[in-house]
Design a protein around this motif. Structure first.
Motif, PDB file in Angstrom:
ATOM      1  N   VAL A   1      30.034 -47.218  13.362  1.00 15.16           N
ATOM      2  CA  VAL A   1      29.116 -48.245  12.851  1.00 15.16           C
ATOM      3  C   VAL A   1      28.081 -48.607  13.930  1.00 15.16           C
ATOM      4  O   VAL A   1      27.865 -49.763  14.270  1.00 15.16           O
ATOM      5  CB  VAL A   1      29.870 -49.498  12.365  1.00 15.16           C
ATOM      6  CG1 VAL A   1      28.965 -50.391  11.532  1.00 15.16           C
ATOM      7  CG2 VAL A   1      31.103 -49.136  11.579  1.00 15.16           C
ATOM      8  N   GLU A   2      27.459 -47.572  14.482  1.00 13.56           N
ATOM      9  CA  GLU A   2      26.443 -47.759  15.512  1.00 13.56           C
ATOM     10  C   GLU A   2      25.121 -47.161  15.037  1.00 13.56           C
ATOM     11  O   GLU A   2      25.096 -46.049  14.507  1.00 13.56           O
ATOM     12  CB  GLU A   2      26.858 -47.090  16.817  1.00 13.56           C
ATOM     13  CG  GLU A   2      28.060 -47.746  17.462  1.00 13.56           C
ATOM     14  CD  GLU A   2      28.492 -47.033  18.727  1.00 13.56           C
ATOM     15  OE1 GLU A   2      29.066 -47.701  19.581  1.00 13.56           O
ATOM     16  OE2 GLU A   2      28.247 -45.819  18.851  1.00 13.56           O
ATOM     17  N   LEU A   3      24.080 -47.885  15.248  1.00 15.85           N
ATOM     18  CA  LEU A   3      22.747 -47.451  14.829  1.00 15.85           C
ATOM     19  C   LEU A   3      21.826 -47.485  16.047  1.00 15.85           C
ATOM     20  O   LEU A   3      21.735 -48.496  16.741  1.00 15.85           O
ATOM     21  CB  LEU A   3      22.214 -48.386  13.733  1.00 15.85           C
ATOM     22  CG  LEU A   3      20.818 -48.129  13.202  1.00 15.85           C
ATOM     23  CD1 LEU A   3      20.750 -46.766  12.511  1.00 15.85           C
ATOM     24  CD2 LEU A   3      20.417 -49.227  12.227  1.00 15.85           C
ATOM     25  N   ARG A   4      21.171 -46.360  16.289  1.00  9.11           N
ATOM     26  CA  ARG A   4      20.180 -46.279  17.369  1.00  9.11           C
ATOM     27  C   ARG A   4      18.869 -45.825  16.750  1.00  9.11           C
ATOM     28  O   ARG A   4      18.851 -44.898  15.927  1.00  9.11           O
ATOM     29  CB  ARG A   4      20.622 -45.279  18.438  1.00  9.11           C
ATOM     30  CG  ARG A   4      21.878 -45.682  19.148  1.00  9.11           C
ATOM     31  CD  ARG A   4      22.330 -44.601  20.132  1.00  9.11           C
ATOM     32  NE  ARG A   4      23.684 -44.843  20.585  1.00  9.11           N
ATOM     33  CZ  ARG A   4      24.016 -45.644  21.589  1.00  9.11           C
ATOM     34  NH1 ARG A   4      23.079 -46.258  22.253  1.00  9.11           N
ATOM     35  NH2 ARG A   4      25.273 -45.826  21.927  1.00  9.11           N
ATOM     36  N   PHE A   5      17.800 -46.462  17.137  1.00  7.75           N
ATOM     37  CA  PHE A   5      16.490 -46.083  16.631  1.00  7.75           C
ATOM     38  C   PHE A   5      15.415 -46.632  17.555  1.00  7.75           C
ATOM     39  O   PHE A   5      15.686 -47.453  18.425  1.00  7.75           O
ATOM     40  CB  PHE A   5      16.275 -46.610  15.203  1.00  7.75           C
ATOM     41  CG  PHE A   5      16.287 -48.110  15.072  1.00  7.75           C
ATOM     42  CD1 PHE A   5      17.470 -48.803  15.022  1.00  7.75           C
ATOM     43  CD2 PHE A   5      15.092 -48.819  15.009  1.00  7.75           C
ATOM     44  CE1 PHE A   5      17.486 -50.189  14.906  1.00  7.75           C
ATOM     45  CE2 PHE A   5      15.092 -50.200  14.881  1.00  7.75           C
ATOM     46  CZ  PHE A   5      16.299 -50.884  14.826  1.00  7.75           C
ATOM     47  N   ASP A   6      14.203 -46.148  17.361  1.00  9.43           N
ATOM     48  CA  ASP A   6      13.058 -46.654  18.112  1.00  9.43           C
ATOM     49  C   ASP A   6      12.226 -47.544  17.202  1.00  9.43           C
ATOM     50  O   ASP A   6      12.121 -47.301  16.000  1.00  9.43           O
ATOM     51  CB  ASP A   6      12.184 -45.503  18.613  1.00  9.43           C
ATOM     52  CG  ASP A   6      12.865 -44.699  19.716  1.00  9.43           C
ATOM     53  OD1 ASP A   6      13.812 -45.221  20.329  1.00  9.43           O
ATOM     54  OD2 ASP A   6      12.431 -43.558  19.953  1.00  9.43           O
ATOM     55  N   MET A   7      11.666 -48.571  17.826  1.00  6.91           N
ATOM     56  CA  MET A   7      10.705 -49.441  17.126  1.00  6.91           C
ATOM     57  C   MET A   7       9.384 -49.312  17.846  1.00  6.91           C
ATOM     58  O   MET A   7       9.344 -49.358  19.086  1.00  6.91           O
ATOM     59  CB  MET A   7      11.143 -50.912  17.179  1.00  6.91           C
ATOM     60  CG  MET A   7      12.000 -51.303  16.042  1.00  6.91           C
ATOM     61  SD  MET A   7      12.418 -53.072  15.915  1.00  6.91           S
ATOM     62  CE  MET A   7      11.518 -53.924  17.122  1.00  6.91           C
ATOM     63  N   LYS A   8       8.310 -49.145  17.090  1.00 11.02           N
ATOM     64  CA  LYS A   8       7.010 -49.017  17.745  1.00 11.02           C
ATOM     65  C   LYS A   8       6.061 -50.110  17.265  1.00 11.02           C
ATOM     66  O   LYS A   8       6.227 -50.684  16.192  1.00 11.02           O
ATOM     67  CB  LYS A   8       6.408 -47.637  17.522  1.00 11.02           C
ATOM     68  CG  LYS A   8       5.863 -47.400  16.145  1.00 11.02           C
ATOM     69  CD  LYS A   8       5.191 -46.049  16.064  1.00 11.02           C
ATOM     70  CE  LYS A   8       4.602 -45.860  14.680  1.00 11.02           C
ATOM     71  NZ  LYS A   8       3.984 -44.564  14.510  1.00 11.02           N
TER      72      LYS A   8
ATOM     73  N   LYS B   1      25.048 -52.509  16.701  1.00  8.01           N
ATOM     74  CA  LYS B   1      26.393 -52.224  16.214  1.00  8.01           C
ATOM     75  C   LYS B   1      26.637 -53.089  14.993  1.00  8.01           C
ATOM     76  O   LYS B   1      26.782 -54.305  15.092  1.00  8.01           O
ATOM     77  CB  LYS B   1      27.444 -52.513  17.288  1.00  8.01           C
ATOM     78  CG  LYS B   1      28.832 -52.098  16.862  1.00  8.01           C
ATOM     79  CD  LYS B   1      29.748 -51.927  18.045  1.00  8.01           C
ATOM     80  CE  LYS B   1      31.129 -51.502  17.641  1.00  8.01           C
ATOM     81  NZ  LYS B   1      31.239 -50.140  17.205  1.00  8.01           N
ATOM     82  N   GLY B   2      26.610 -52.434  13.859  1.00 11.23           N
ATOM     83  CA  GLY B   2      26.776 -53.135  12.590  1.00 11.23           C
ATOM     84  C   GLY B   2      26.342 -52.213  11.467  1.00 11.23           C
ATOM     85  O   GLY B   2      25.929 -51.066  11.704  1.00 11.23           O
TER      86      GLY B   2
ATOM     87  N   VAL C   1      19.501 -54.231  23.016  1.00 13.53           N
ATOM     88  CA  VAL C   1      20.782 -54.355  22.313  1.00 13.53           C
ATOM     89  C   VAL C   1      20.644 -55.495  21.316  1.00 13.53           C
ATOM     90  O   VAL C   1      20.519 -56.661  21.702  1.00 13.53           O
ATOM     91  CB  VAL C   1      21.934 -54.616  23.300  1.00 13.53           C
ATOM     92  CG1 VAL C   1      23.240 -54.786  22.550  1.00 13.53           C
ATOM     93  CG2 VAL C   1      22.015 -53.501  24.319  1.00 13.53           C
ATOM     94  N   ALA C   2      20.646 -55.135  20.044  1.00 18.52           N
ATOM     95  CA  ALA C   2      20.417 -56.115  18.987  1.00 18.52           C
ATOM     96  C   ALA C   2      21.730 -56.666  18.463  1.00 18.52           C
ATOM     97  O   ALA C   2      22.670 -55.914  18.202  1.00 18.52           O
ATOM     98  CB  ALA C   2      19.628 -55.480  17.847  1.00 18.52           C
ATOM     99  N   SER C   3      21.781 -57.969  18.301  1.00 19.47           N
ATOM    100  CA  SER C   3      22.941 -58.598  17.678  1.00 19.47           C
ATOM    101  C   SER C   3      22.681 -58.853  16.198  1.00 19.47           C
ATOM    102  O   SER C   3      23.604 -59.109  15.440  1.00 19.47           O
ATOM    103  CB  SER C   3      23.271 -59.916  18.379  1.00 19.47           C
ATOM    104  OG  SER C   3      22.168 -60.791  18.297  1.00 19.47           O
TER     105      SER C   3
END
Length: 134
Positions: free
Chosen positions: A69-76, A88-89, A114-116
């Motif tokens: 349940v881990e998500l990694r991505f880029d924001m531009k 993580k969610g 690291v986003a909550s």
């Protein structure tokens, strides 16, 4: 000690506790809302406090692992600056390339945000449907 003095002291103590709780609550509940460009311009300023950052999801960078349940991505940003995000969610259903996302959290030592909390904006969902011209 007179009753009036006791009541006055008790009232001062209660008011002091209320003021302290309100002050602590307001300082912990307030977070800054920034764009990716604004965040990166003063990244050192925001290292030790949680902030909300908005940007566009870069679809090619999305790495979703449903087992952990881990998500990694880029924001531009609109100007093309990018920050890597770890969350993580659960991945939101409307997590789509090019949509605007808002993440709340902190930057870690490795330079990854690291986003909550992760929110997806969906402006088209609330736009009025144009009527066909007759």
């Amino acid at each position: 000690m007179k009753v009036r003095t006791k009541v006055t002291i008790a009232a001062v103590v209660v008011i002091g506790i209320i003021v302290a709780l309100v002050t602590m609550g307001m300082s912990q509940a307030s977070t800054y809302y920034l764009t990716v460009d604004e965040y990166l311009a003063k990244a050192d300023k925001w290292n030790d406090r949680p902030v909300k950052v908005s940007g566009t999801i870069v679809g090619d960078s999305v790495n979703w692992n449903p087992q952990t349940v881990e998500l990694r991505f880029d924001m531009k940003s609109e100007e093309g600056q990018v920050i890597p995000v770890y969350y993580k969610g659960l991945k939101p259903d409307n997590f789509v390339d090019g949509w605007e996302a808002i993440v709340e959290g902190k930057m870690d030592d490795s330079g990854q945000f690291v986003a909550s909390q992760l929110l997806i904006k969906c402006p088209s969902k609330y736009e009025a449907v144009e009527e066909e011209k007759k």
